[in-house]
Motif scaffolding. Structure first.
Motif, PDB file in Angstrom:
ATOM      1  N   GLY A  58      21.948   2.915  28.520  1.00 53.56           N
ATOM      2  CA  GLY A  58      22.423   1.675  29.123  1.00 53.56           C
ATOM      3  C   GLY A  58      23.336   1.831  30.309  1.00 53.56           C
ATOM      4  O   GLY A  58      23.457   0.933  31.128  1.00 53.56           O
ATOM      5  N   ARG A  59      23.978   2.950  30.439  1.00 51.57           N
ATOM      6  CA  ARG A  59      24.915   3.119  31.551  1.00 51.57           C
ATOM      7  C   ARG A  59      24.551   4.356  32.351  1.00 51.57           C
ATOM      8  O   ARG A  59      23.961   5.303  31.831  1.00 51.57           O
ATOM      9  CB  ARG A  59      26.348   3.226  31.046  1.00 51.57           C
ATOM     10  CG  ARG A  59      26.587   4.452  30.221  1.00 51.57           C
ATOM     11  CD  ARG A  59      27.996   4.485  29.696  1.00 51.57           C
ATOM     12  NE  ARG A  59      28.141   5.661  28.860  1.00 51.57           N
ATOM     13  CZ  ARG A  59      29.130   6.501  28.940  1.00 51.57           C
ATOM     14  NH1 ARG A  59      30.095   6.287  29.779  1.00 51.57           N
ATOM     15  NH2 ARG A  59      29.179   7.547  28.168  1.00 51.57           N
ATOM     16  N   LYS A  60      24.910   4.321  33.607  1.00 51.03           N
ATOM     17  CA  LYS A  60      24.658   5.488  34.443  1.00 51.03           C
ATOM     18  C   LYS A  60      25.590   6.614  34.029  1.00 51.03           C
ATOM     19  O   LYS A  60      26.751   6.381  33.697  1.00 51.03           O
ATOM     20  CB  LYS A  60      24.909   5.156  35.916  1.00 51.03           C
ATOM     21  CG  LYS A  60      23.832   4.328  36.529  1.00 51.03           C
ATOM     22  CD  LYS A  60      24.062   4.191  38.007  1.00 51.03           C
ATOM     23  CE  LYS A  60      22.976   3.341  38.616  1.00 51.03           C
ATOM     24  NZ  LYS A  60      23.201   3.131  40.034  1.00 51.03           N
ATOM     25  N   ARG A  61      25.082   7.794  34.090  1.00 50.66           N
ATOM     26  CA  ARG A  61      25.904   8.944  33.737  1.00 50.66           C
ATOM     27  C   ARG A  61      26.701   9.392  34.932  1.00 50.66           C
ATOM     28  O   ARG A  61      26.288   9.263  36.085  1.00 50.66           O
ATOM     29  CB  ARG A  61      25.020  10.087  33.272  1.00 50.66           C
ATOM     30  CG  ARG A  61      24.336   9.724  31.985  1.00 50.66           C
ATOM     31  CD  ARG A  61      24.013  10.936  31.208  1.00 50.66           C
ATOM     32  NE  ARG A  61      23.412  10.507  29.948  1.00 50.66           N
ATOM     33  CZ  ARG A  61      22.580  11.229  29.283  1.00 50.66           C
ATOM     34  NH1 ARG A  61      22.236  12.410  29.717  1.00 50.66           N
ATOM     35  NH2 ARG A  61      22.101  10.793  28.154  1.00 50.66           N
ATOM     36  N   ASN A  62      27.860   9.955  34.642  1.00 53.12           N
ATOM     37  CA  ASN A  62      28.734  10.476  35.679  1.00 53.12           C
ATOM     38  C   ASN A  62      28.155  11.792  36.188  1.00 53.12           C
ATOM     39  O   ASN A  62      27.949  12.717  35.408  1.00 53.12           O
ATOM     40  CB  ASN A  62      30.134  10.697  35.081  1.00 53.12           C
ATOM     41  CG  ASN A  62      31.146  11.054  36.128  1.00 53.12           C
ATOM     42  OD1 ASN A  62      30.821  11.197  37.292  1.00 53.12           O
ATOM     43  ND2 ASN A  62      32.374  11.206  35.695  1.00 53.12           N
ATOM     44  N   PRO A  63      27.883  11.928  37.495  1.00 51.75           N
ATOM     45  CA  PRO A  63      27.307  13.166  38.004  1.00 51.75           C
ATOM     46  C   PRO A  63      28.261  14.349  37.900  1.00 51.75           C
ATOM     47  O   PRO A  63      27.849  15.486  37.985  1.00 51.75           O
ATOM     48  CB  PRO A  63      26.990  12.861  39.468  1.00 51.75           C
ATOM     49  CG  PRO A  63      27.838  11.696  39.822  1.00 51.75           C
ATOM     50  CD  PRO A  63      28.066  10.946  38.546  1.00 51.75           C
ATOM     51  N   ALA A  64      29.548  14.108  37.662  1.00 53.25           N
ATOM     52  CA  ALA A  64      30.522  15.194  37.548  1.00 53.25           C
ATOM     53  C   ALA A  64      30.442  15.879  36.191  1.00 53.25           C
ATOM     54  O   ALA A  64      31.159  16.827  35.926  1.00 53.25           O
ATOM     55  CB  ALA A  64      31.934  14.669  37.794  1.00 53.25           C
ATOM     56  N   GLY A  65      29.588  15.390  35.304  1.00 52.94           N
ATOM     57  CA  GLY A  65      29.406  16.067  34.031  1.00 52.94           C
ATOM     58  C   GLY A  65      30.240  15.493  32.904  1.00 52.94           C
ATOM     59  O   GLY A  65      30.743  16.228  32.080  1.00 52.94           O
ATOM     60  N   GLY A  66      30.406  14.241  32.848  1.00 51.26           N
ATOM     61  CA  GLY A  66      31.151  13.645  31.739  1.00 51.26           C
ATOM     62  C   GLY A  66      31.874  12.413  32.202  1.00 51.26           C
ATOM     63  O   GLY A  66      32.080  12.196  33.381  1.00 51.26           O
ATOM     64  N   GLY A  67      32.270  11.639  31.273  1.00 56.82           N
ATOM     65  CA  GLY A  67      32.983  10.424  31.601  1.00 56.82           C
ATOM     66  C   GLY A  67      34.244  10.322  30.787  1.00 56.82           C
ATOM     67  O   GLY A  67      34.806  11.329  30.367  1.00 56.82           O
ATOM     68  N   VAL A  68      34.631   9.130  30.527  1.00 61.36           N
ATOM     69  CA  VAL A  68      35.844   8.902  29.766  1.00 61.36           C
ATOM     70  C   VAL A  68      35.701   9.452  28.356  1.00 61.36           C
ATOM     71  O   VAL A  68      36.593  10.107  27.836  1.00 61.36           O
ATOM     72  CB  VAL A  68      36.156   7.383  29.724  1.00 61.36           C
ATOM     73  CG1 VAL A  68      37.354   7.110  28.843  1.00 61.36           C
ATOM     74  CG2 VAL A  68      36.378   6.858  31.119  1.00 61.36           C
ATOM     75  N   PHE A  69      34.544   9.230  27.728  1.00 56.30           N
ATOM     76  CA  PHE A  69      34.364   9.646  26.347  1.00 56.30           C
ATOM     77  C   PHE A  69      34.020  11.121  26.239  1.00 56.30           C
ATOM     78  O   PHE A  69      34.214  11.725  25.203  1.00 56.30           O
ATOM     79  CB  PHE A  69      33.280   8.793  25.685  1.00 56.30           C
ATOM     80  CG  PHE A  69      33.657   7.358  25.613  1.00 56.30           C
ATOM     81  CD1 PHE A  69      34.614   6.921  24.723  1.00 56.30           C
ATOM     82  CD2 PHE A  69      33.095   6.429  26.459  1.00 56.30           C
ATOM     83  CE1 PHE A  69      34.989   5.596  24.657  1.00 56.30           C
ATOM     84  CE2 PHE A  69      33.456   5.104  26.405  1.00 56.30           C
ATOM     85  CZ  PHE A  69      34.408   4.691  25.494  1.00 56.30           C
ATOM     86  N   ALA A  70      33.499  11.705  27.299  1.00 64.13           N
ATOM     87  CA  ALA A  70      33.151  13.117  27.262  1.00 64.13           C
ATOM     88  C   ALA A  70      34.303  14.006  27.701  1.00 64.13           C
ATOM     89  O   ALA A  70      34.196  15.215  27.656  1.00 64.13           O
ATOM     90  CB  ALA A  70      31.937  13.377  28.152  1.00 64.13           C
ATOM     91  N   GLY A  71      35.380  13.431  28.139  1.00 62.13           N
ATOM     92  CA  GLY A  71      36.540  14.225  28.535  1.00 62.13           C
ATOM     93  C   GLY A  71      36.467  14.757  29.948  1.00 62.13           C
ATOM     94  O   GLY A  71      37.324  15.528  30.363  1.00 62.13           O
ATOM     95  N   GLY A  72      35.449  14.374  30.715  1.00 59.05           N
ATOM     96  CA  GLY A  72      35.318  14.851  32.080  1.00 59.05           C
ATOM     97  C   GLY A  72      36.179  14.060  33.035  1.00 59.05           C
ATOM     98  O   GLY A  72      36.682  12.994  32.726  1.00 59.05           O
ATOM     99  N   ALA A  73      36.352  14.597  34.211  1.00 53.05           N
ATOM    100  CA  ALA A  73      37.155  13.914  35.224  1.00 53.05           C
ATOM    101  C   ALA A  73      36.335  12.796  35.860  1.00 53.05           C
ATOM    102  O   ALA A  73      35.141  12.944  36.081  1.00 53.05           O
ATOM    103  CB  ALA A  73      37.603  14.907  36.281  1.00 53.05           C
ATOM    104  N   GLN A  74      36.978  11.712  36.147  1.00 54.71           N
ATOM    105  CA  GLN A  74      36.315  10.604  36.819  1.00 54.71           C
ATOM    106  C   GLN A  74      36.208  10.916  38.310  1.00 54.71           C
ATOM    107  O   GLN A  74      37.119  11.506  38.886  1.00 54.71           O
ATOM    108  CB  GLN A  74      37.120   9.314  36.626  1.00 54.71           C
ATOM    109  CG  GLN A  74      37.090   8.800  35.207  1.00 54.71           C
ATOM    110  CD  GLN A  74      35.707   8.311  34.821  1.00 54.71           C
ATOM    111  OE1 GLN A  74      35.002   7.730  35.629  1.00 54.71           O
ATOM    112  NE2 GLN A  74      35.314   8.573  33.594  1.00 54.71           N
ATOM    113  N   PRO A  75      35.109  10.542  38.948  1.00 55.25           N
ATOM    114  CA  PRO A  75      34.997  10.782  40.384  1.00 55.25           C
ATOM    115  C   PRO A  75      35.972   9.892  41.147  1.00 55.25           C
ATOM    116  O   PRO A  75      36.355   8.824  40.689  1.00 55.25           O
ATOM    117  CB  PRO A  75      33.546  10.403  40.696  1.00 55.25           C
ATOM    118  CG  PRO A  75      33.178   9.439  39.629  1.00 55.25           C
ATOM    119  CD  PRO A  75      33.948   9.880  38.398  1.00 55.25           C
ATOM    120  N   ALA A  76      36.360  10.374  42.295  1.00 51.90           N
ATOM    121  CA  ALA A  76      37.281   9.595  43.126  1.00 51.90           C
ATOM    122  C   ALA A  76      36.552   8.360  43.644  1.00 51.90           C
ATOM    123  O   ALA A  76      35.467   8.452  44.189  1.00 51.90           O
ATOM    124  CB  ALA A  76      37.782  10.442  44.283  1.00 51.90           C
TER     125      ALA A  76
END
Length: 138
Positions: A58-76
């Motif tokens: 349902g949601r686009k994945r973060n290209p940086a390799g993770g999001g809020v729930f995956a512990g990855g850094a959010q893109p600027a």
């Protein structure tokens, strides 16, 4: 056995709440495949399946390799160069300061007029002529 059911129930609730928050806070262009209302209804009526489907499809994945729930850094995120709040805007602060200064000057002018009237009334009662002073322009 009852403790296991309680644990599964709590996991289901937490997963549904996280998916619902993620769905409702996602930008419109990040919602994929279905309209946002359809995702919300699916998460509410089928909490486990709907939540997992939201996170997977349902949601686009973060290209940086993770999001809020995956512990990855959010893109600027590039933000506009305007202030975020009115109290961060120097022009707004200047206008407030100028308005306050004008209100203070008007208040002082009224106080001075009132003081002059009272002094003149007091002099009339005592029989002295009112004094004639040039009034400064403000």
């Amino acid at each position: 056995m009852a403790r296991l059911y309680i644990l599964f129930f709590l996991v289901q609730v937490v997963l549904a709440v996280c998916a619902l928050i993620s769905c409702l806070s996602a930008e419109e262009e990040d919602v994929r495949h279905l309209p946002r209302i359809a995702w919300v209804l699916m998460i509410l009526f089928f909490p486990v399946i709907g939540s997992i489907a939201w996170f997977l499809a349902g949601r686009k994945r973060n290209p940086a390799g993770g999001g809020v729930f995956a512990g990855g850094a959010q893109p600027a995120v590039r933000r506009p160069a305007r202030p975020l709040a009115p109290d961060d805007d120097p022009e707004f602060l200047r206008s407030i300061e100028e308005r306050s200064r004008q209100e203070d000057q008007e208040l002082f002018r009224r106080w001075e007029e009132d003081l002059r009237k009272r002094e003149d009334d007091l002099r009339r009662r005592e029989g002295d002529p009112p004094r004639e002073e040039p009034r400064p322009e403000v």
